[in-house]
Scaffold this motif. Structure first.
Motif, mmCIF file in Angstrom:
data_model
loop_
_atom_site.group_PDB
_atom_site.id
_atom_site.type_symbol
_atom_site.label_atom_id
_atom_site.label_comp_id
_atom_site.label_asym_id
_atom_site.label_seq_id
_atom_site.Cartn_x
_atom_site.Cartn_y
_atom_site.Cartn_z
ATOM 1 N N PHE A 62 0.817 -1.213 0.000
ATOM 2 C CA PHE A 62 0.000 0.000 0.000
ATOM 3 C C PHE A 62 0.846 1.257 0.000
ATOM 4 O O PHE A 62 0.367 2.332 0.355
ATOM 5 N N TYR A 63 2.112 1.132 -0.413
ATOM 6 C CA TYR A 63 2.995 2.301 -0.408
ATOM 7 C C TYR A 63 4.044 2.096 -1.488
ATOM 8 O O TYR A 63 4.737 1.080 -1.499
ATOM 9 N N THR A 64 4.150 3.059 -2.405
ATOM 10 C CA THR A 64 5.127 2.889 -3.496
ATOM 11 C C THR A 64 6.001 4.127 -3.690
ATOM 12 O O THR A 64 6.685 4.235 -4.700
ATOM 13 N N ILE A 65 5.974 5.061 -2.759
ATOM 14 C CA ILE A 65 6.850 6.227 -2.911
ATOM 15 C C ILE A 65 8.283 5.740 -2.758
ATOM 16 O O ILE A 65 8.662 5.225 -1.701
ATOM 17 N N GLY A 66 9.063 5.861 -3.819
ATOM 18 C CA GLY A 66 10.342 5.176 -3.883
ATOM 19 C C GLY A 66 11.535 6.043 -3.517
ATOM 20 O O GLY A 66 11.413 7.240 -3.232
ATOM 21 N N SER A 67 12.692 5.409 -3.542
ATOM 22 C CA SER A 67 13.954 6.084 -3.222
ATOM 23 C C SER A 67 14.834 6.236 -4.452
ATOM 24 O O SER A 67 16.024 6.560 -4.326
ATOM 25 N N SER A 68 14.268 6.001 -5.642
ATOM 26 C CA SER A 68 15.061 6.119 -6.863
ATOM 27 C C SER A 68 15.635 7.526 -6.984
ATOM 28 O O SER A 68 14.920 8.511 -6.770
ATOM 29 N N GLY A 69 16.897 7.602 -7.324
ATOM 30 C CA GLY A 69 17.567 8.904 -7.429
ATOM 31 C C GLY A 69 18.227 9.321 -6.132
ATOM 32 O O GLY A 69 19.046 10.226 -6.118
ATOM 33 N N HIS A 70 17.870 8.633 -5.047
ATOM 34 C CA HIS A 70 18.469 8.960 -3.752
ATOM 35 C C HIS A 70 19.367 7.816 -3.268
ATOM 36 O O HIS A 70 19.705 7.763 -2.090
ATOM 37 N N GLU A 71 19.730 6.915 -4.166
ATOM 38 C CA GLU A 71 20.518 5.755 -3.741
ATOM 39 C C GLU A 71 21.857 6.171 -3.140
ATOM 40 O O GLU A 71 22.427 5.482 -2.293
ATOM 41 N N GLY A 72 22.356 7.327 -3.596
ATOM 42 C CA GLY A 72 23.652 7.814 -3.108
ATOM 43 C C GLY A 72 23.648 8.143 -1.622
ATOM 44 O O GLY A 72 24.724 8.337 -1.031
ATOM 45 N N MET A 73 22.458 8.202 -1.023
ATOM 46 C CA MET A 73 22.411 8.469 0.418
ATOM 47 C C MET A 73 23.126 7.374 1.207
ATOM 48 O O MET A 73 23.493 7.570 2.372
ATOM 49 N N ALA A 74 23.331 6.222 0.567
ATOM 50 C CA ALA A 74 24.083 5.152 1.238
ATOM 51 C C ALA A 74 25.493 5.640 1.574
ATOM 52 O O ALA A 74 26.057 5.270 2.617
ATOM 53 N N ALA A 75 26.059 6.481 0.710
ATOM 54 C CA ALA A 75 27.419 6.970 0.961
ATOM 55 C C ALA A 75 27.450 7.881 2.189
ATOM 56 O O ALA A 75 28.407 7.857 2.974
ATOM 57 N N LEU A 76 26.388 8.675 2.351
ATOM 58 C CA LEU A 76 26.327 9.535 3.545
ATOM 59 C C LEU A 76 26.256 8.684 4.811
ATOM 60 O O LEU A 76 26.883 9.002 5.818
ATOM 61 N N ALA A 77 25.471 7.603 4.734
ATOM 62 C CA ALA A 77 25.370 6.720 5.907
ATOM 63 C C ALA A 77 26.736 6.126 6.236
ATOM 64 O O ALA A 77 27.095 5.981 7.413
ATOM 65 N N ALA A 78 27.496 5.805 5.191
ATOM 66 C CA ALA A 78 28.815 5.209 5.422
ATOM 67 C C ALA A 78 29.774 6.211 6.055
ATOM 68 O O ALA A 78 30.736 5.825 6.724
ATOM 69 N N ALA A 79 29.511 7.496 5.827
ATOM 70 C CA ALA A 79 30.387 8.524 6.384
ATOM 71 C C ALA A 79 30.052 8.824 7.844
ATOM 72 O O ALA A 79 30.821 9.475 8.540
ATOM 73 N N LEU A 80 28.888 8.349 8.298
ATOM 74 C CA LEU A 80 28.458 8.600 9.673
ATOM 75 C C LEU A 80 28.386 7.260 10.413
ATOM 76 O O LEU A 80 28.714 6.220 9.844
ATOM 77 N N THR A 81 27.951 7.293 11.659
ATOM 78 C CA THR A 81 27.760 6.048 12.399
ATOM 79 C C THR A 81 26.403 6.120 13.094
ATOM 80 O O THR A 81 25.820 7.211 13.211
ATOM 81 N N PRO A 82 25.890 5.001 13.586
ATOM 82 C CA PRO A 82 24.591 5.029 14.278
ATOM 83 C C PRO A 82 24.600 5.919 15.532
ATOM 84 O O PRO A 82 23.545 6.181 16.097
ATOM 85 N N ARG A 83 25.784 6.363 15.950
ATOM 86 C CA ARG A 83 25.811 7.328 17.064
ATOM 87 C C ARG A 83 25.244 8.682 16.638
ATOM 88 O O ARG A 83 24.850 9.489 17.475
ATOM 89 N N ASP A 84 25.253 8.943 15.317
ATOM 90 C CA ASP A 84 24.779 10.232 14.803
ATOM 91 C C ASP A 84 23.295 10.108 14.450
ATOM 92 O O ASP A 84 22.931 9.428 13.478
#
Ligand code: TPP
Length: 228
Positions: A62-84
């Motif tokens: 019941f939800y299809t709003i996607g993340s296409s075009g934002h896949e690069g956000m994975a790189a931001l996650a890699a630059a941070l840690t779950p402490r942030d």
């Protein structure tokens, strides 16, 4: 054939042929293993987008709003840690997927599928709405009210400096943590966003510590505001 399928077929063809945009190989602090992990998170995010559409077509999602075009956000996650602590735009599944690899025992992709299905087993919303979020990953769940998470991000960042000045009995965020917040470009028009920018800038003007990074998402993540 729909556009999403055409894009997917083109993607598979170009990856198989090694037909990539010109770019430099991973360098600096980005080692090859992390680069591959980021690419994997981006692919998994796209697969979730595609699966959500298939689930909807089958009457299971019941939800299809996607993340296409934002896949690069994975790189931001890699630059941070779950402490942030991260306050995410609803299109930033790639961030959560990549962050989930930084903590053992996470099942973010499965949790998102439960969320698409409005399952009561969805750990973050209990099936009420598809939201990104995870307590363990320090990603507070967001409603779909655009820009509503910006003031919360400013407040959370403010609390880090405040806790340094007046240590509470129990701290959730470490002294050296930062707060990350992403949002869509149109959300900038919302008064809630403007209030958050104004507060962040006024805080900065007052020289009050505010370890905050805001990312406005157009085609690529652009740092909009950095304080401290
Ligand atoms: C307060 C509020 N107003 C309106 C909406 C309806 N709405 C949902 S998504 C959206 C557009 C958001 O655009 P943008 O911030 O650029 O994000 P995008 O989805 O384009 O990435 C709007 C107006 C909403 N969810 N919340």
């Amino acid at each position: 054939m729909d556009r999403a399928q055409i894009v997917h077929d083109n993607f598979l063809r170009r990856v198989a042929a090694g037909d990539f945009p010109a770019g430099r190989p991973p360098g600096g602090p980005l080692d090859p293993a992390t680069a591959v992990a980021i690419f994997r998170s981006a692919c998994l995010t796209r697969a979730l987008d595609r699966r959500s559409r298939k689930m909807q077509a089958a009457g299971q999602g019941f939800y299809t709003i996607g993340s296409s075009g934002h896949e690069g956000m994975a790189a931001l996650a890699a630059a941070l840690t779950p402490r942030d602590m991260a306050f995410l735009h609803y299109r930033d599944a790639a961030f959560q997927i990549q962050r989930s690899a930084q903590l053992p025992g996470q099942t973010s992709a499965w949790d998102m599928l439960l969320s698409f299905a409005c399952s009561s087993d969805d750990p973050i919303s209990g099936g009420r709405h598809k939201v990104l979020g995870s307590k363990a990953l320090n990603i507070p769940p967001q409603t779909s009210t655009i820009a509503s998470h910006l003031p919360k991000a400013v407040g959370a960042a403010y609390s880090i400096g405040l806790a340094r000045r007046a240590p509470p009995e129990f701290k959730v965020l470490a002294d050296d943590a930062i707060v990350m917040c992403s949002f869509g470009d149109a959300s900038v028009n919302h008064s809630t966003a403007q209030g958050a920018f104004n507060t962040a800038q006024w805080t900065s003007y007052q020289s009050v510590p505010l370890p905050l990074r805001l990312y406005r998402l157009v085609w690529e993540a652009q740092p909009l505001f950095e304080a401290e």
